[in-house]
Design a protein around this motif. Sequence first.
Motif, PDB file in Angstrom:
ATOM      1  N   MET A 196       0.989  -1.348   0.027  1.00 23.40           N
ATOM      2  CA  MET A 196      -0.118  -0.053  -0.080  1.00 23.40           C
ATOM      3  C   MET A 196       0.408   0.902  -0.121  1.00 23.40           C
ATOM      4  O   MET A 196       0.128   2.351  -0.998  1.00 23.40           O
ATOM      5  CB  MET A 196      -0.854  -0.084   1.479  1.00 23.40           C
ATOM      6  N   MET A 197       2.011   1.335   0.412  1.00 25.85           N
ATOM      7  CA  MET A 197       2.786   2.248   0.754  1.00 25.85           C
ATOM      8  C   MET A 197       4.025   2.444  -0.604  1.00 25.85           C
ATOM      9  O   MET A 197       4.574   3.736  -0.197  1.00 25.85           O
ATOM     10  CB  MET A 197       3.403   2.828   1.620  1.00 25.85           C
ATOM     11  N   ALA A 198       4.139   1.621  -1.438  1.00 26.97           N
ATOM     12  CA  ALA A 198       4.966   2.176  -2.451  1.00 26.97           C
ATOM     13  C   ALA A 198       4.732   3.051  -3.696  1.00 26.97           C
ATOM     14  O   ALA A 198       3.783   3.328  -3.890  1.00 26.97           O
ATOM     15  CB  ALA A 198       5.107  -0.180  -3.024  1.00 26.97           C
ATOM     16  N   ASP A 199       5.948   2.856  -4.114  1.00 29.26           N
ATOM     17  CA  ASP A 199       5.566   3.870  -5.180  1.00 29.26           C
ATOM     18  C   ASP A 199       4.621   3.688  -6.400  1.00 29.26           C
ATOM     19  O   ASP A 199       6.071   2.348  -7.198  1.00 29.26           O
ATOM     20  CB  ASP A 199       7.024   4.776  -5.558  1.00 29.26           C
ATOM     21  N   ALA A 200       3.937   4.273  -6.770  1.00 30.03           N
ATOM     22  CA  ALA A 200       2.940   3.043  -7.477  1.00 30.03           C
ATOM     23  C   ALA A 200       2.827   3.592  -8.929  1.00 30.03           C
ATOM     24  O   ALA A 200       1.738   3.217  -9.336  1.00 30.03           O
ATOM     25  CB  ALA A 200       1.791   2.520  -7.619  1.00 30.03           C
ATOM     26  N   ARG A 201       3.007   5.310  -8.854  1.00 37.16           N
ATOM     27  CA  ARG A 201       3.135   5.655 -10.619  1.00 37.16           C
ATOM     28  C   ARG A 201       3.365   5.118 -11.780  1.00 37.16           C
ATOM     29  O   ARG A 201       4.159   4.535 -11.788  1.00 37.16           O
ATOM     30  CB  ARG A 201       4.006   7.360  -9.964  1.00 37.16           C
ATOM     31  N   GLY A 202       1.615   5.648 -11.885  1.00 35.49           N
ATOM     32  CA  GLY A 202       1.954   4.701 -13.644  1.00 35.49           C
ATOM     33  C   GLY A 202       3.694   6.339 -14.738  1.00 35.49           C
ATOM     34  O   GLY A 202       3.383   7.516 -14.250  1.00 35.49           O
TER      35      GLY A 202
END
Length: 304
Positions: free
Chosen positions: A228-234
């Motif tokens: 839930m806290m990882a960098d998940a940006r496209g």
Amino acid sequence: MTSLSSNSSNSSNSAAPQRARDANTTFVLVHGSCSSSLMWAPVQRELALLGHRSFAVDLPGHGFDAQYPAAYQAPQDLEAWAAEPSTLAGVTLQDNVDMVVDIVRRVADHGPVVLVGASLGGTTITGVGNTVPDLVSRLVYISAWSCVQRANPIEYMQDPEFGANLLAPLAALNVGDPAELGVGRANYRTADPKLLAALKTAIMADGTDEQFRSFLNLLQPDESLAVMMADARGHAETWGTIARTYIRLTDDRSLPVAMQNRLIAEADALTPDNPYDVHTLATSHVGFLLKPAEVAGILDQLTV
């Protein structure tokens, strides 16, 4: 910016070229937090009736690999359960992405792949899009986290568009210290009628009590904080090159429609030449599973 007007599942031209049904497409379905491949069964049945192949993923530590400690069973021992180490504590977003990338590589040998994510599953399909954009024909987000400006859902949850969510009163469901456990741990087997009513209102207000309890019994209690806290940006140069669809759920009180609209707008601003194809259903966060024919109808009409 993509129009946010409602589109019906049969709004596409029936003569549109290369519809999903004509291309031997495989729909790879990615579940959200505390869930598993089992949630997709209603949608998979409808896809099969339309002649489609689908593959529902169990992310690491989910499905039959989920942890259901004896202390979570009935009778519960909440004190013991609060101290029980979680097998999900070491699972990362990259672990989720790696698993789905492997599945996508294998099914891509048989035709186009449409990758579908619900809720937190959106972070995984975005990561897959960043990794193997050439193997994914389309990304579909069903009221899912599609991060662009903020790194992850936790960061977005601090913003005004998230204010209409009904999750805050559900903090009483939590068991144990998330910082120590490395997971969020929710007691979905509580007998507290007020908590159960609040949870139903937050995630499936449009379902019957029986349907809500059926869904509740599909859930597992733990979800990794690292995911839930990882960098998940496209990324525009990879994920941003893939055709994408967003299915807005207007009655969602877990991921409010205002936040869904923001996620759509941010992505469209990042890749204005490749905006979201937006569809709308009047359901709650998981209520779309109660309208599987409508969901499958939207998927059926997508071009790849």
